[in-house]
Design an enzyme around this catalytic site. Structure first.
Site, PDB file in Angstrom:
ATOM      1  N   GLU A  27       0.877  -1.171   0.000  1.00 13.01           N
ATOM      2  CA  GLU A  27       0.000   0.000   0.000  1.00 13.01           C
ATOM      3  C   GLU A  27       0.916   1.222   0.000  1.00 13.01           C
ATOM      4  O   GLU A  27       1.798   1.334   0.854  1.00 13.01           O
ATOM      5  CB  GLU A  27      -0.881  -0.001   1.259  1.00 13.01           C
ATOM      6  CG  GLU A  27      -1.843   1.172   1.240  1.00 13.01           C
ATOM      7  CD  GLU A  27      -2.752   1.253   2.456  1.00 13.01           C
ATOM      8  OE1 GLU A  27      -2.734   0.339   3.295  1.00 13.01           O
ATOM      9  OE2 GLU A  27      -3.481   2.265   2.546  1.00 13.01           O
ATOM     10  N   LYS A  82       4.176   0.823   9.887  1.00 14.71           N
ATOM     11  CA  LYS A  82       4.338   2.028   9.083  1.00 14.71           C
ATOM     12  C   LYS A  82       3.808   3.260   9.810  1.00 14.71           C
ATOM     13  O   LYS A  82       4.343   4.346   9.643  1.00 14.71           O
ATOM     14  CB  LYS A  82       3.627   1.862   7.733  1.00 14.71           C
ATOM     15  CG  LYS A  82       4.476   1.087   6.738  1.00 14.71           C
ATOM     16  CD  LYS A  82       3.942   1.222   5.331  1.00 14.71           C
ATOM     17  CE  LYS A  82       2.928   0.138   5.048  1.00 14.71           C
ATOM     18  NZ  LYS A  82       2.534   0.053   3.643  1.00 14.71           N
ATOM     19  N   ARG A 107       4.909 -12.686   9.730  1.00 17.86           N
ATOM     20  CA  ARG A 107       5.640 -11.486   9.342  1.00 17.86           C
ATOM     21  C   ARG A 107       6.996 -11.456  10.038  1.00 17.86           C
ATOM     22  O   ARG A 107       7.186 -12.034  11.107  1.00 17.86           O
ATOM     23  CB  ARG A 107       4.837 -10.215   9.602  1.00 17.86           C
ATOM     24  CG  ARG A 107       4.474  -9.924  11.035  1.00 17.86           C
ATOM     25  CD  ARG A 107       3.813  -8.541  11.163  1.00 17.86           C
ATOM     26  NE  ARG A 107       2.772  -8.299  10.192  1.00 17.86           N
ATOM     27  CZ  ARG A 107       2.726  -7.223   9.376  1.00 17.86           C
ATOM     28  NH1 ARG A 107       3.649  -6.296   9.430  1.00 17.86           N
ATOM     29  NH2 ARG A 107       1.753  -7.067   8.533  1.00 17.86           N
TER      30      ARG A 107
HETATM   31  P1  ATP Z   1       0.826  -1.577   7.844  1.00 18.65           P
HETATM   32  O1  ATP Z   1       2.146  -1.413   8.555  1.00 18.65           O
HETATM   33  O2  ATP Z   1       0.278  -0.272   7.375  1.00 18.65           O
HETATM   34  O3  ATP Z   1      -0.127  -2.479   8.530  1.00 18.65           O
HETATM   35  P2  ATP Z   1       1.835  -3.461   5.958  1.00 18.65           P
HETATM   36  O4  ATP Z   1       3.144  -3.476   6.655  1.00 18.65           O
HETATM   37  O5  ATP Z   1       0.979  -4.678   5.906  1.00 18.65           O
HETATM   38  O6  ATP Z   1       0.991  -2.261   6.462  1.00 18.65           O
HETATM   39  P3  ATP Z   1       1.651  -3.286   3.090  1.00 18.65           P
HETATM   40  O7  ATP Z   1       2.096  -2.188   2.231  1.00 18.65           O
HETATM   41  O8  ATP Z   1       0.231  -3.658   3.080  1.00 18.65           O
HETATM   42  O9  ATP Z   1       2.129  -2.902   4.525  1.00 18.65           O
HETATM   43  O10 ATP Z   1       2.546  -4.561   2.832  1.00 18.65           O
HETATM   44  C1  ATP Z   1       2.860  -5.058   1.558  1.00 18.65           C
HETATM   45  C2  ATP Z   1       3.185  -6.520   1.657  1.00 18.65           C
HETATM   46  O11 ATP Z   1       4.296  -6.705   2.509  1.00 18.65           O
HETATM   47  C3  ATP Z   1       2.036  -7.304   2.217  1.00 18.65           C
HETATM   48  O12 ATP Z   1       1.884  -8.493   1.483  1.00 18.65           O
HETATM   49  C4  ATP Z   1       2.453  -7.573   3.625  1.00 18.65           C
HETATM   50  O13 ATP Z   1       1.902  -8.766   4.091  1.00 18.65           O
HETATM   51  C5  ATP Z   1       3.974  -7.658   3.495  1.00 18.65           C
HETATM   52  N1  ATP Z   1       4.609  -7.299   4.755  1.00 18.65           N
HETATM   53  C6  ATP Z   1       4.417  -6.180   5.476  1.00 18.65           C
HETATM   54  N2  ATP Z   1       5.125  -6.205   6.616  1.00 18.65           N
HETATM   55  C7  ATP Z   1       5.794  -7.387   6.621  1.00 18.65           C
HETATM   56  C8  ATP Z   1       6.700  -8.015   7.531  1.00 18.65           C
HETATM   57  N3  ATP Z   1       7.052  -7.435   8.678  1.00 18.65           N
HETATM   58  N4  ATP Z   1       7.177  -9.223   7.208  1.00 18.65           N
HETATM   59  C9  ATP Z   1       6.835  -9.815   6.054  1.00 18.65           C
HETATM   60  N5  ATP Z   1       5.990  -9.283   5.148  1.00 18.65           N
HETATM   61  C10 ATP Z   1       5.468  -8.089   5.421  1.00 18.65           C
END
Ligand code: ATP
Ligand code: MG
Length: 567
Positions: free
Chosen positions: A45, A280, A270
């Site tokens: 996003e 974020k 994650r």
């Molecule tokens: P937020 O921090 O706003 O909840 P997010 O970290 O999920 O958002 P996105 O931009 O939706 O951010 O993430 C893009 C992709 O990266 C998604 O498929 C998400 O699952 C993956 N992702 C985000 N954070 C992690 C993490 N810590 N480890 C592994 N994958 C991640």
């Protein structure tokens, strides 16, 4: 990993799947599912810069596609106009490429699918599977029930498809204010899965979108956009993090009711890293409130921060491989990330001499005005890196910590009457010191040298216990050195007592700026050039070229000082 700009995977060799996701994919390939096709996507996003957790997801999605001869799309999940911005889109594109991956032109935006998603919504309405609900957000939340108590059905649940279609079209036409109505799926208010209790599919937001402008005033929810976008793109394996496991029944429900191509959602844990926050929202807060200098502050866990700190794409990809793919929440020691960059820079970094806490050293019996060019090894780990010349003169700087007036017996560096070798040069002996009459601080160390001991000469075999790095005072270049440490003092910064805030765990000493001297070679640097300052650590030329002096960011010390401090 090769030096080529994008990563290529060596397939064929490895017979056992590296992780449970690859095992599932191999099972699908064996069964001929989707004609053996593998197609993944990375779906950020654009509401912030990417961090090391995203890097894990990028390596997994793009790496999986490479491994199985498939494809990986870059898809911006831009369904919330309120928080998203083109600045973030640009940074994400840059970071994915920098990590070494290429989406081969398959750059998509969930917002490109708004017309199709809208059609999907009308289809559900006509099937009697979605309705317009006039309850407020608070009322909907109140009527949702709890995991153990069923929710209440909305009084608008039994509107006819005709009435719903009319209201939904008028929502789209902008007849109603924000929050006045939503479109909800008609599933089951008693479902044990809260996400199946008539979830919201569309909401009214009269806000300009960074791509679609004012074309839309209704926006789909994540749950009505993500799976459908996957389906539209023909994604076979939709890899996401664990928190979406409970969304999977809804993901599958939408696909089934719409009778469209069915991707398989697969969840993994994650990445969490000690001494780091990864949300974020929190990273944005640190930037907005100037706790750090920006998204690319070298203390940030963002990809841009790590880059500016001196991390290489290879080190991050290697880290991502080493942490593996887990099914359960876990926390990775930040020491592993530091290990990965040390290992990579040890192979690649140009060695130079730099003195961070200088004290003047004068060799009284060395000819005044003489400069010798001492050959120095550029990288002992890389024979092809060659040598360079380092100027040596009568007046040098050495590290203040490398001298002690009254040393303990285990101190093998310089002290009155003792001998050390100056790296690539001679053995010297300390004869006397000069002190500031007021402060008592040592201002000059006077030595003599033995001309027969030039480094590398056969006759220079004489052994001394210590070898010091140095720079020639007349030739050295003054540089600003930024000594970075961990941004947070506690292993789990978010673990704070009720009513307190993760920011109380910020490390007040995470940045120390000092003035040091580097050998002339290191002053002619390009942004992000990487060095090992001998005996001190790895340093990276800062990316900001507007500074008056060269600026070096410390990537990491040579050894893990925190591990030592803990034991
Ligand atoms: P937020 O921090 O706003 O909840 P997010 O970290 O999920 O958002 P996105 O931009 O939706 O951010 O993430 C893009 C992709 O990266 C998604 O498929 C998400 O699952 C993956 N992702 C985000 N954070 C992690 C993490 N810590 N480890 C592994 N994958 C991640
Ligand atoms: Mg997300």
């Amino acid at each position: 990993m090769s030096d080529s700009k994008t990563v290529s995977e060596n397939t064929g060799e490895n017979k056992t799947p590296a992780n449970f996701i690859h095992a599932m994919i191999e099972e699908d390939i064996r069964n001929g599912k989707n004609g053996g096709r593998v197609h993944t996507r990375f779906p950020p996003e654009p509401n912030g810069y990417l961090h090391i957790g995203h890097a894990k997801s990028i390596c997994l999605n793009f790496g999986t596609a490479l491994k199985y001869n498939g494809k990986c799309n870059l898809r911006f999940d831009d369904t919330n106009p309120v928080k998203e911005d083109v600045e973030y889109v640009d940074s994400i594109r840059y970071d994915v490429h920098w990590l070494g991956f290429d989406w081969e032109g398959r750059e998509f935006y969930a917002s490109d699918y708004f017309p199709m998603l809208y059609e999907f919504a009308e289809k559900l309405i006509l099937k009697g599977k979605a309705y317009v609900c006039d309850l407020t957000a608070e009322q909907i939340a109140e009527q949702k029930g709890t995991p153990t108590r069923p929710g209440q059905e909305s009084p608008y649940r039994n509107r006819t498809p005709e009435e719903n279609l009319d209201l939904f079209r008028r929502m789209k036409a902008g007849e109603f204010p924000d929050g006045s109505r939503v479109l909800r799926a008609k599933i089951d208010m008693a479902s044990p899965n809260m996400h199946m209790r008539d979830p919201i599919l569309y909401r009214i937001i009269h806000t300009e979108h960074h791509r679609t402008g004012n074309q839309w005033c209704i926006y789909p929810m994540y749950d009505f956009a993500h799976g459908q976008s996957d389906s539209i793109e023909g994604i076979t394996h939709s890899i996401c993090t664990l928190e979406f496991e409970v969304h999977r029944p809804l993901y599958d429900w939408c696909i089934r009711e719409l009778e469209i191509f069915a991707p398989q959602q697969i969840e993994f844990a994650r990445l969490n890293v000690t001494y780091t926050v990864m949300s974020k929202r929190k990273l944005l807060e640190l930037v907005k409130n100037n706790y750090v200098s920006g998204w690319d502050d070298p203390r940030m866990p963002t990809i841009s921060g790590l880059r500016r700190r001196g991390y290489t794409p290879e080190s991050i990809r290697n880290f991502s491989d080493l942490v593996g793919v887990a099914k359960r929440e876990n926390v990775i020691d930040v020491g592993l990330l530091e290990f990965c960059i040390r290992e990579d820079l040890n192979k690649k970094a140009q060695r130079v001499m730099g003195v961070l806490n200088p004290v003047k050293l004068i060799i009284d019996n060395y000819p005044e005005g003489l400069t010798e060019e001492m050959p120095a090894v550029n990288n002992p780990e890389d024979p092809e890196a060659g040598t360079r010349k380092v100027p040596f003169t009568r007046e040098l700087y050495i590290e203040r910590e490398d001298f002690m007036e009254d040393p303990p017996s285990k101190f093998f560096r310089l002290a009155p009457g003792r001998e050390v070798r100056l790296k690539y040069a001679y053995i010297i002996k300390c004869e006397s010191v000069v002190k500031d009459p007021v402060s008592g601080e040592i201002t000059e160390i006077h030595c003599t040298y033995d001309p027969e001991t030039l480094s590398g000469r056969p006759e220079s075999n004489r052994k001394v216990k210590g070898t010091l790095h140095w720079v020639s005072a007349a030739h050295a270049v003054e540089a600003e050195i930024r000594l970075y440490d961990r941004l947070f003092m506690s292993e789990d910064p978010e673990d704070v007592p009720e009513g307190e805030d993760y920011k109380k765990n910020l490390n007040p000493d995470s940045l120390k700026v000092i003035r040091g001297y580097v050998e002339p070679f290191a002053a002619n640097t390009k942004p992000l050039d990487k060095f090992q300052f001998e005996r001190l650590g790895y340093f990276c030329a800062d990316s900001d070229t507007t500074a008056a002096k060269p600026v070096f960011n410390r990537t990491v010390a040579l050894k893990d000082s925190w591990a030592k401090a803990k034991s």
